[in-house]
Design a protein around this motif. Structure first.
Motif, mmCIF file in Angstrom:
data_model
loop_
_atom_site.group_PDB
_atom_site.id
_atom_site.type_symbol
_atom_site.label_atom_id
_atom_site.label_comp_id
_atom_site.label_asym_id
_atom_site.label_seq_id
_atom_site.Cartn_x
_atom_site.Cartn_y
_atom_site.Cartn_z
ATOM 1 N N ALA A 68 -29.849 35.286 -3.223
ATOM 2 C CA ALA A 68 -29.481 34.660 -1.760
ATOM 3 C C ALA A 68 -28.593 33.612 -1.682
ATOM 4 N N ASP A 72 -24.323 34.170 0.452
ATOM 5 C CA ASP A 72 -24.508 33.596 1.780
ATOM 6 C C ASP A 72 -25.539 33.905 2.558
ATOM 7 N N GLU A 73 -26.760 33.712 1.865
ATOM 8 C CA GLU A 73 -28.306 33.824 2.067
ATOM 9 C C GLU A 73 -28.589 35.179 2.516
ATOM 10 N N LEU A 74 -28.032 36.085 2.120
ATOM 11 C CA LEU A 74 -28.313 37.396 2.370
ATOM 12 C C LEU A 74 -29.317 38.060 1.186
ATOM 13 N N ARG A 163 -26.936 46.091 5.980
ATOM 14 C CA ARG A 163 -27.131 44.753 5.356
ATOM 15 C C ARG A 163 -28.427 44.331 5.559
ATOM 16 N N LYS A 165 -31.678 41.385 5.846
ATOM 17 C CA LYS A 165 -31.827 40.265 6.551
ATOM 18 C C LYS A 165 -31.232 39.121 5.879
ATOM 19 N N SER A 166 -31.030 38.039 6.466
ATOM 20 C CA SER A 166 -30.450 36.750 5.931
ATOM 21 C C SER A 166 -31.642 35.821 6.095
#
Length: 291
Positions: A68, A72-74, A163, A165-166
């Motif tokens: 993550a 980009d924190e995904l 995608r 969740k972030s």
């Protein structure tokens, strides 16, 4: 003077064996002790396996956290778009997290007894862990399917851009489950870490806990020979949460049951908890969409 004669007496020891009754009593005592101690030893061994399994999950959770940070924190997907890679037929979470995991053996829980089958000669290594599923169009189950987990699943051009969740989207990372134990014939490295489309299956009381399982068809030439169960250790399933901590708990404690709009609203009206540890947008006592 006459001296009194000294006559020495020799004691003769007579060795006597056990009687049949005595032997039967001893055997009965041994059998009783074995009946008492064997389950204790068995439980201790299973507790040790559970501890190893929980440690493995922590390592997978750590790999996910590193992933993550790099993306980009995904969070990682359950499965990405299909890319031919020799004998592999899918690109799964285990491939996405591979750069952060040094030992593939951590993907296998030592208690996982389910055989794997790729419908050919090899399957790679078994995978005992799965990731909660997220699909925005099915989120809270208006059509009978709930995909309110965290990780996207994409297999074709229509959902290549699906995608996960972030981290900023997850309001309660310490109360949101990311990874759980799913033991199934269909989960191995030449494919992907198999999943449950409907996240509610994880808490469904109709689903079996290991060592029980249900059968289904995975290989077309082997009908009803595949197996699946929620991984469990004396009814305790290991989970990891988004903040990285891991714990064992009965899976039915992850969310109230049943989970449908009518039941959720009825519990809310009665002041009962709708706290759902499997729901990405849960905060506090209620899922926000059903306050």
């Amino acid at each position: 003077m006459f001296e009194r004669s000294k006559i020495s007496k020799q004691t003769i020891a007579v060795r006597r064996g056990f009687t049949l009754i005595e032997l039967l009593v001893v055997i009965a005592i041994i059998a009783i002790l074995a009946a008492i101690l064997f389950p204790v030893f068995s439980a201790a061994r299973e507790k040790a396996r559970q501890a190893t399994c929980l440690s493995n999950l922590r390592n997978v959770a750590l790999a996910q956290a590193q992933y993550a940070q790099d993306y980009d924190e995904l969070l990682n997907r359950i499965r990405g778009r299909w890319v031919p890679q020799g004998v592999k037929w899918a690109f799964g979470a285990q491939d996405m997290l591979a750069p952060y995991i040094r030992n593939d053996a951590i993907w296998k829980c030592p208690s996982d007894f389910i055989p794997r089958d790729d419908c050919d000669d090899t399957y790679g290594f078994p995978i005992s862990y799965s990731f909660t599923n997220f699909q925005s169009s099915w989120d809270d189950g208006p059509s009978g399917t709930a995909t309110f987990g965290l990780h996207a699943y994409s297999t074709n051009t229509a959902d290549w851009e699906a995608r996960s969740k972030s981290l900023p989207e997850i309001e309660a990372p310490g109360d949101t489950i990311a990874i759980f134990e799913l033991w199934t014939t269909a989960s191995y490295s030449e494919g992907f870490a198999y999943w449950r489309w409907d996240v509610r299956n994880i808490a469904d009381p109709r689903w079996p806990d290991a060592p029980n399982y249900f059968v289904f068809t995975w290989c077309s030439g082997k009908p009803n020979q595949a197996q699946m169960t929620i991984g469990a250790h004396s009814l305790q399933t290991n989970f990891t949460f988004v903040d990285g901590h891991a714990k064992a708990m009965p899976r039915r404690q992850t969310m109230p049951w049943p989970w449908d709009a009518a039941s959720i609203q009825a519990r809310a009206a009665a002041g009962q908890s709708n706290r759902n540890l499997l729901h990405w947008k849960v905060r506090g006592n209620y899922a926000p969409s059903y306050k």
